[in-house]
Design a protein around this motif. Structure first.
Motif, short mmCIF file in Angstrom:
data_model
loop_
_atom_site.label_atom_id
_atom_site.label_comp_id
_atom_site.label_asym_id
_atom_site.label_seq_id
_atom_site.Cartn_x
_atom_site.Cartn_y
_atom_site.Cartn_z
N VAL A 170 0.90 -1.06 -0.08
CA VAL A 170 -0.08 -0.08 0.00
C VAL A 170 0.82 1.16 0.07
O VAL A 170 1.80 1.32 0.61
CB VAL A 170 -0.76 0.04 1.27
CG1 VAL A 170 -1.78 1.33 1.24
CG2 VAL A 170 -1.80 -1.23 1.20
N GLN A 171 0.47 2.21 -0.77
CA GLN A 171 1.16 3.52 -0.68
C GLN A 171 0.24 4.57 -0.58
O GLN A 171 -0.87 4.82 -1.30
CB GLN A 171 2.00 3.76 -2.18
CG GLN A 171 3.03 2.97 -2.39
CD GLN A 171 3.90 3.03 -3.81
OE1 GLN A 171 3.41 3.58 -4.59
NE2 GLN A 171 5.30 3.06 -3.72
N LEU A 172 0.83 5.37 0.25
CA LEU A 172 -0.14 6.74 0.52
C LEU A 172 1.27 7.89 0.13
O LEU A 172 2.08 7.84 0.85
CB LEU A 172 -0.30 6.50 2.01
CG LEU A 172 -1.54 5.66 2.68
CD1 LEU A 172 -0.96 4.42 2.87
CD2 LEU A 172 -1.95 6.23 3.88
N VAL A 173 0.47 8.86 -0.64
CA VAL A 173 1.23 9.84 -0.86
C VAL A 173 0.49 11.21 -0.49
O VAL A 173 -0.64 11.64 -1.37
CB VAL A 173 1.59 9.70 -2.48
CG1 VAL A 173 2.24 10.76 -2.79
CG2 VAL A 173 2.42 8.47 -2.77
N VAL A 193 -4.18 7.39 -2.16
CA VAL A 193 -3.96 5.80 -1.59
C VAL A 193 -3.97 5.36 -2.90
O VAL A 193 -4.60 5.21 -3.58
CB VAL A 193 -5.06 5.46 -0.50
CG1 VAL A 193 -4.89 4.16 -0.14
CG2 VAL A 193 -5.21 6.60 0.55
N SER A 194 -2.92 3.94 -2.82
CA SER A 194 -2.65 3.31 -3.99
C SER A 194 -3.94 2.18 -4.06
O SER A 194 -3.94 1.53 -5.27
CB SER A 194 -1.45 2.51 -3.80
OG SER A 194 -1.34 1.65 -3.03
N ARG A 195 -4.79 1.89 -3.32
CA ARG A 195 -5.97 1.15 -3.45
C ARG A 195 -7.09 1.76 -2.76
O ARG A 195 -7.05 2.74 -2.26
CB ARG A 195 -5.56 -0.33 -2.89
CG ARG A 195 -5.50 -0.33 -1.42
CD ARG A 195 -5.13 -1.86 -1.05
NE ARG A 195 -5.41 -2.03 0.54
CZ ARG A 195 -4.80 -2.98 0.98
NH1 ARG A 195 -3.89 -3.76 0.56
NH2 ARG A 195 -5.03 -3.13 2.42
N ASP A 196 -8.39 0.94 -3.15
CA ASP A 196 -9.66 1.26 -2.50
C ASP A 196 -9.47 1.79 -1.08
O ASP A 196 -9.13 1.04 0.01
CB ASP A 196 -10.60 0.35 -2.51
CG ASP A 196 -12.05 0.85 -2.35
OD1 ASP A 196 -12.75 -0.02 -2.51
OD2 ASP A 196 -12.01 2.05 -1.91
#
Length: 126
Positions: free
Chosen positions: A2-5, A24-27
């Motif tokens: 998971v990535q949060l930017v 966020v890289s996913r739902d």
């Protein structure tokens, strides 16, 4: 993974506004909780605001109530933090975080969050 930017930080004068974003890289609905934390030099990381996805409840630190607003755009997988009436004491690195599980009483506890972004700096001058 998971990535949060985070983005949107910057330097403003007291009384100004900023809006932070966390992509966020996913739902984002795959997490029970999403929140914003901040850490000033020499201080512990503290909870600023959080949202519980099941009922949309939002929680705020007393120091930011009435000035900061957390919102969420599911379609864009993005969490926002609108910050108004900024004060010099709001100066800190701001982090986005997410987790699964946990009761409302732990929303502000950084140690209970699993995923973190790299942070975005907010500086408020008097």
């Amino acid at each position: 993974q998971v990535q949060l930017v985070e983005s949107g930080g910057g330097s403003v004068q007291a009384g100004g506004s900023l809006r932070l974003s966390c992509l966020v890289s996913r739902d984002t609905y795959s997490f029970d909780w999403m929140g914003w934390f901040r850490q000033a030099p020499g201080k512990e990381r503290e909870g600023v605001a959080a949202i519980y996805r099941y009922d949309g409840s939002t929680y705020y630190a007393d120091s930011v109530k009435g000035r900061f607003t957390l919102s969420h755009d599911k379609a864009k997988n993005t969490l926002y933090l609108q910050m108004n009436s900024l004060k010099p004491e709001d100066t800190a690195m701001y982090f986005c975080a997410s987790k699964n599980g946990g009761r409302s009483g732990t929303w502000f506890q950084a140690a209970t969050f699993n995923y973190w972004g790299q942070g975005t700096q907010v500086t408020v001058s008097s």
